[in-house]
Design an enzyme around this catalytic site. Sequence first.
Site, short mmCIF file in Angstrom:
data_model
loop_
_atom_site.label_atom_id
_atom_site.label_comp_id
_atom_site.label_asym_id
_atom_site.label_seq_id
_atom_site.Cartn_x
_atom_site.Cartn_y
_atom_site.Cartn_z
N ARG A 151 1.97 10.39 -1.15
CA ARG A 151 1.08 10.43 0.02
C ARG A 151 1.84 10.58 1.33
NH1 ARG A 151 -1.27 6.68 -3.23
NH2 ARG A 151 -3.51 6.87 -3.58
N ASP A 171 10.66 15.56 -6.10
CA ASP A 171 9.90 14.41 -6.60
C ASP A 171 9.71 14.57 -8.11
OD1 ASP A 171 8.13 12.43 -7.32
OD2 ASP A 171 7.01 12.54 -5.45
N ALA A 229 11.02 4.01 4.52
CA ALA A 229 10.48 3.58 3.22
C ALA A 229 11.02 2.19 2.88
CB ALA A 229 10.84 4.61 2.15
N ASP A 254 13.86 2.60 10.10
CA ASP A 254 12.81 1.60 10.33
C ASP A 254 12.95 0.43 9.37
OD1 ASP A 254 10.38 0.70 11.58
OD2 ASP A 254 9.29 1.31 9.77
N GLU A 259 16.04 -7.75 5.85
CA GLU A 259 15.23 -7.72 7.08
C GLU A 259 14.96 -9.14 7.55
OE1 GLU A 259 11.84 -5.16 6.49
OE2 GLU A 259 13.11 -3.41 6.21
N HIS A 278 10.93 -2.18 11.16
CA HIS A 278 9.90 -2.04 10.11
C HIS A 278 8.49 -1.96 10.72
CE1 HIS A 278 9.14 -2.81 5.56
NE2 HIS A 278 8.21 -2.03 6.07
N GLY A 280 6.66 0.95 10.54
CA GLY A 280 5.98 2.14 9.99
C GLY A 280 4.48 1.96 9.87
N ALA A 281 4.06 0.81 9.39
CA ALA A 281 2.62 0.61 9.15
C ALA A 281 1.94 -0.10 10.32
CB ALA A 281 2.43 -0.21 7.89
C1 MLT Z 1 4.23 -1.21 3.13
O1 MLT Z 1 4.86 -1.42 2.09
O2 MLT Z 1 3.00 -1.18 3.14
C2 MLT Z 1 4.94 -1.01 4.41
O3 MLT Z 1 6.31 -1.04 4.29
C3 MLT Z 1 4.47 -1.91 5.49
C4 MLT Z 1 4.55 -3.36 5.19
O4 MLT Z 1 5.50 -3.84 4.59
O5 MLT Z 1 3.60 -4.05 5.52
#
Ligand code: MLT
Length: 321
Positions: A151, A171, A229, A254, A259, A278, A280-281
């Site tokens: 995705r 992939d 990722a 990121d 962490e 981190h 990303g989301a």
């Molecule tokens: C995830 O795995 O959804 C992302 O890395 C974001 C998060 O850890 O919340």
Amino acid sequence: MHILVSDPLGDSGIAILEQQDGITFDHPGTKMSRAEVMAVIGDADGLIIRSGTTADAELLAAATKLKAIARAGVGVDNVDLAAATERGIVVMNTPSGNTIATAEMTLGLMLALARHIPRAHQALVEGRWERKEWMGTELNGKTLGLVGFGRVGQAVGTRAAAFGMKVVAYDPYLESIPDGATIVDNLEELYAQADYLSLHAVVTDETRHMINADAIASMKAGVRIINAARGSLIDTFALADAIKAGKVAGAGLDVYETEPPDENNPLIGLDGVVHTPHLGASTLEAQDAVADEAVRLMIDALLNNSYVSVVNQEVLAQISN
Ligand code: MLT
């Protein structure tokens, strides 16, 4: 049925819980400490988490009533899947809600690297008007190599193509090739072509430290590496050495092997590296989407015995007996 929400969760998910008959829930609104979770986990039929709560074997042993865990997000590296399966606890995740947020973050890191945005910003706020120092390069015409074409990888590819990049992906788990995608057969082919390399894979025994000294040696000189990722895909020390040697022109990171990153992480503050913690989301839209999805998955699991997006599939045979 009682649900514990032990990490901060988007408001839209909490609103669904408030309106749901047959459910009670605890949600302090902030990340609960380990001790706080341990004190109340024994009452929970369901547990909703983000990445803050570690559902390890000890916590699951104390969760004597727990039937399901919903992870508002993709990665379940904070859940001991084997221990959950052994105890008949279904683990579900929300794989789609974060896709665009993570793809946009990846493009943001690429642009930040290409145009030196963080360093130029820093110079300006420190009172220096530096225009010659931060000559950039364009994404247009460059090749983006995607490791992983699920995705997020596909969403990054579409956006990069709109910037005029040539997009190539590797992939081995791809079930069908999306229209127009260029897929290569092996990583060596990808590394040989990529001006930018972006990682969109999960960490397994096969992918842990896949970006190591050998892999970097087979990449183009001046490659830029992006990772939104998981940190363990990269051997931190090998990447730092390659940046210092000039083989890798930069990295947009990121995520980190630990962490927050260790204080001796050689990448932190290295010239040519752009960091975010981190994020990303971390968009309002993504957090609402994953919160909604996680809450709905949990309600369906607890009230209707209906399990969707199950990560530990083998548990389903076990609980149906
Ligand atoms: C995830 O795995 O959804 C992302 O890395 C974001 C998060 O850890 O919340």
